[in-house]
Design an enzyme around this catalytic site. Structure first.
Site, PDB file in Angstrom:
ATOM      1  CB  THR A   1      -0.910   0.027   1.251  1.00  0.00           C
ATOM      2  OG1 THR A   1      -1.665  -1.183   1.282  1.00  0.00           O
ATOM      3  CG2 THR A   1      -1.836   1.219   1.228  1.00  0.00           C
ATOM      4  CG  LEU A   2       3.337   3.129   3.488  1.00  0.00           C
ATOM      5  CD1 LEU A   2       1.965   2.755   3.994  1.00  0.00           C
ATOM      6  CD2 LEU A   2       4.381   2.880   4.547  1.00  0.00           C
TER       7      LEU A   2
ATOM      8  CB  VAL B   1       7.550   6.494   5.398  1.00  0.00           C
ATOM      9  CG1 VAL B   1       7.854   7.970   5.200  1.00  0.00           C
ATOM     10  CG2 VAL B   1       7.622   5.748   4.069  1.00  0.00           C
ATOM     11  CB  ALA B   2       9.038   1.123   6.683  1.00  0.00           C
ATOM     12  NE  ARG B   3       5.887   0.122  12.987  1.00  0.00           N
ATOM     13  CZ  ARG B   3       4.902   0.846  12.438  1.00  0.00           C
ATOM     14  NH1 ARG B   3       5.185   1.853  11.644  1.00  0.00           N
ATOM     15  NH2 ARG B   3       3.644   0.570  12.707  1.00  0.00           N
TER      16      ARG B   3
ATOM     17  CG  ASP C   1       6.968   9.663   9.794  1.00  0.00           C
ATOM     18  OD1 ASP C   1       6.906  10.766  10.402  1.00  0.00           O
ATOM     19  OD2 ASP C   1       5.994   8.898   9.693  1.00  0.00           O
TER      20      ASP C   1
ATOM     21  CD  GLU D   1       8.913   5.854  16.147  1.00  0.00           C
ATOM     22  OE1 GLU D   1       7.704   5.990  16.426  1.00  0.00           O
ATOM     23  OE2 GLU D   1       9.292   5.441  15.057  1.00  0.00           O
TER      24      GLU D   1
ATOM     25  CG  HIS E   1       5.550   6.897  13.721  1.00  0.00           C
ATOM     26  ND1 HIS E   1       5.921   5.707  14.284  1.00  0.00           N
ATOM     27  CD2 HIS E   1       4.695   6.572  12.710  1.00  0.00           C
ATOM     28  CE1 HIS E   1       5.329   4.703  13.647  1.00  0.00           C
ATOM     29  NE2 HIS E   1       4.577   5.205  12.688  1.00  0.00           N
TER      30      HIS E   1
ATOM     31  CB  ALA F   1      -0.033   7.565   8.021  1.00  0.00           C
TER      32      ALA F   1
HETATM   33  P1  NAD Z   1       1.274  -3.693   2.992  1.00  0.00           P
HETATM   34  O1  NAD Z   1       1.037  -5.007   3.634  1.00  0.00           O
HETATM   35  O2  NAD Z   1       0.227  -3.131   2.100  1.00  0.00           O
HETATM   36  O3  NAD Z   1       2.629  -3.744   2.138  1.00  0.00           O
HETATM   37  C1  NAD Z   1       3.832  -4.282   2.606  1.00  0.00           C
HETATM   38  C2  NAD Z   1       4.587  -4.823   1.406  1.00  0.00           C
HETATM   39  O4  NAD Z   1       5.909  -5.200   1.794  1.00  0.00           O
HETATM   40  C3  NAD Z   1       3.925  -6.059   0.806  1.00  0.00           C
HETATM   41  O5  NAD Z   1       3.825  -5.886  -0.591  1.00  0.00           O
HETATM   42  C4  NAD Z   1       4.895  -7.183   1.158  1.00  0.00           C
HETATM   43  O6  NAD Z   1       4.897  -8.209   0.191  1.00  0.00           O
HETATM   44  C5  NAD Z   1       6.202  -6.427   1.172  1.00  0.00           C
HETATM   45  N1  NAD Z   1       7.280  -7.128   1.881  1.00  0.00           N
HETATM   46  C6  NAD Z   1       7.222  -7.800   3.051  1.00  0.00           C
HETATM   47  N2  NAD Z   1       8.427  -8.313   3.354  1.00  0.00           N
HETATM   48  C7  NAD Z   1       9.266  -7.948   2.365  1.00  0.00           C
HETATM   49  C8  NAD Z   1      10.648  -8.175   2.103  1.00  0.00           C
HETATM   50  N3  NAD Z   1      11.386  -8.907   2.949  1.00  0.00           N
HETATM   51  N4  NAD Z   1      11.182  -7.632   0.983  1.00  0.00           N
HETATM   52  C9  NAD Z   1      10.430  -6.910   0.128  1.00  0.00           C
HETATM   53  N5  NAD Z   1       9.122  -6.672   0.314  1.00  0.00           N
HETATM   54  C10 NAD Z   1       8.551  -7.191   1.416  1.00  0.00           C
HETATM   55  O7  NAD Z   1       1.596  -2.698   4.175  1.00  0.00           O
HETATM   56  P2  NAD Z   1       1.632  -1.091   4.090  1.00  0.00           P
HETATM   57  O8  NAD Z   1       0.306  -0.545   4.445  1.00  0.00           O
HETATM   58  O9  NAD Z   1       2.247  -0.692   2.811  1.00  0.00           O
HETATM   59  O10 NAD Z   1       2.600  -0.738   5.302  1.00  0.00           O
HETATM   60  C11 NAD Z   1       3.954  -1.183   5.286  1.00  0.00           C
HETATM   61  C12 NAD Z   1       4.603  -0.855   6.613  1.00  0.00           C
HETATM   62  O11 NAD Z   1       4.791   0.543   6.709  1.00  0.00           O
HETATM   63  C13 NAD Z   1       3.751  -1.208   7.831  1.00  0.00           C
HETATM   64  O12 NAD Z   1       4.002  -2.537   8.244  1.00  0.00           O
HETATM   65  C14 NAD Z   1       4.198  -0.208   8.865  1.00  0.00           C
HETATM   66  O13 NAD Z   1       5.259  -0.719   9.611  1.00  0.00           O
HETATM   67  C15 NAD Z   1       4.683   0.969   8.050  1.00  0.00           C
HETATM   68  N6  NAD Z   1       3.766   2.135   8.101  1.00  0.00           N
HETATM   69  C16 NAD Z   1       4.231   3.310   8.607  1.00  0.00           C
HETATM   70  C17 NAD Z   1       3.402   4.428   8.660  1.00  0.00           C
HETATM   71  C18 NAD Z   1       3.884   5.744   9.206  1.00  0.00           C
HETATM   72  O14 NAD Z   1       3.128   6.442   9.845  1.00  0.00           O
HETATM   73  N7  NAD Z   1       5.105   6.135   8.958  1.00  0.00           N
HETATM   74  C19 NAD Z   1       2.058   4.324   8.211  1.00  0.00           C
HETATM   75  C20 NAD Z   1       1.625   3.104   7.685  1.00  0.00           C
HETATM   76  C21 NAD Z   1       2.485   2.013   7.622  1.00  0.00           C
END
Ligand code: NAD
Length: 307
Positions: free
Chosen positions: A144-145, A223-225, A249, A254, A273, A276
């Site tokens: 999604t991101l 923007v992940a973790r 972010d 944190e 953080h 979103a």
């Molecule tokens: P999502 O499930 O839609 O997408 C995650 C993607 O990562 C999937 O396509 C998955 O196949 C892929 N993936 C998993 N392991 C992988 C690897 N080892 N190598 C390559 N790709 C891999 O999730 P999302 O909604 O896109 O969110 C992703 C992450 O972002 C969340 O788990 C969260 O930790 C973080 N996030 C942060 C914020 C923020 O406020 N900064 C907001 C939303 C999500």
């Protein structure tokens, strides 16, 4: 199970007022109430940001975040508690936040804001500012991101490549690399954007070798973790000019500790953080909760189920 009482745990107040979600869901055929830790017991299900042990007595827990790395998945499994998350709603918010970081770097906006605080009329060097078309962003994680980032950056003329576990094409990405080719993929990018979840596979994925593989004039965006990145290695790379800058972010710890060098490094943007955040957040989360209450009533499998 029969859903009678749905709690909105007050930990969601880190992102929006719990009462907004309570009101938004008031028309559901179940009782919806804001609860604190002591009130979890009385609920069949809770919508929450934070984990609390008492939630293992519920039948269903919904996380208002996409990441579920803070929830003990094995305990949910062992106690037969369903866990759902909020993946799917953060494409536009995170996409625009990342576009903002890139525009700040290209147009030097972060420096102007910093200078304004000091009432300083200071122009960038002639060769510091640039424009985005013709640059490449490598987005690591095409969920999604990642897709939201690709769409938003694509609209700004950025060439977007992606890294994922398979090499199947994804709309919005001009080229896809397999995770095994991560270093080749990030080595050609002006911007590297991290959008993977934190898992055993991704913990520390961005280490000294990854920053070595990046171009010296490239920017790193997370923007992940925080734990997807070896933070000391990132700080080393920034301090030794092995990379140009970073927009972050999320962090290993944190809130980011006051003594962290990241606060003061040049060409580093720190955001708390909130990439979103949107005033529509409770509606977006409420949409998933509403859908799942409907599915429970109809005896259908839950949407976004993680455990
Ligand atoms: P999502 O499930 O839609 O997408 C995650 C993607 O990562 C999937 O396509 C998955 O196949 C892929 N993936 C998993 N392991 C992988 C690897 N080892 N190598 C390559 N790709 C891999 O999730 P999302 O909604 O896109 O969110 C992703 C992450 O972002 C969340 O788990 C969260 O930790 C973080 N996030 C942060 C914020 C923020 O406020 N900064 C907001 C939303 C999500």
């Amino acid at each position: 199970f029969e859903l009678e009482r749905l709690g909105v745990h007050d930990s969601v107040s880190a992102v929006f007022p719990p009462s907004e979600l309570e009101t938004f869901l008031a028309d559901l055929p179940v009782s919806v109430e804001v609860v604190d830790d002591d009130g979890i017991d009385a609920c069949d299900a809770v919508v929450t940001r934070d984990y609390h042990e008492a939630m293992l007595e519920c039948a269903w827990v919904h996380s208002i975040q996409a990441g579920i790395d803070r929830f003990p998945l094995d305990d949910f499994e062992a106690n037969d508690v369903a866990l759902t998350n909020s993946t799917g709603i953060h494409d536009r918010t995170i996409g625009e936040t990342v576009a903002g970081y890139l525009l700040a770097f290209s147009r030097r906006l972060h420096e102007h804001v910093a200078n304004q605080q000091k009432r300083r009329w200071d122009r960038p060097e002639w060769d510091e500012a640039f424009t985005l078309p013709g640059t490449t962003a490598c987005v690591v994680g095409t969920g999604t991101l990642g897709r939201g980032v690709a769409e938003t950056l694509g609209a700004l003329g950025v060439r977007v490549t992606g890294v994922r576990r398979s090499t199947d094409p994804v709309p919005g990405f001009e080229e896809i690399y397999a995770t095994d080719d991560l270093h080749a993929a990030i080595g050609e990018a002006d911007f590297v954007v991290v959008t993977v979840p934190l898992t055993d596979d991704t913990e520390g994925l961005f280490d000294a070798a990854a920053f070595d593989a990046m171009r010296e004039d490239a920017y790193f965006v997370n923007v992940a973790r925080g734990a997807v990145v070896d933070e000391p290695a990132l700080i080393d790379a920034l301090e030794s000019d092995a990379i140009e800058g970073a927009a972050l972010d999320v962090f290993e710890t944190e809130p980011l500790p006051e003594e962290s060098p990241l606060w003061d490094l040049e060409d580093v943007i720190v955001t708390p953080h909130c990439g979103a955040f949107t005033r529509d957040y409770f509606r977006d989360v409420g949409g998933i909760v509403r859908e799942n209450v409907g599915r429970l009533e109809a005896g259908e499998p839950l949407h976004n189920r993680v455990v």
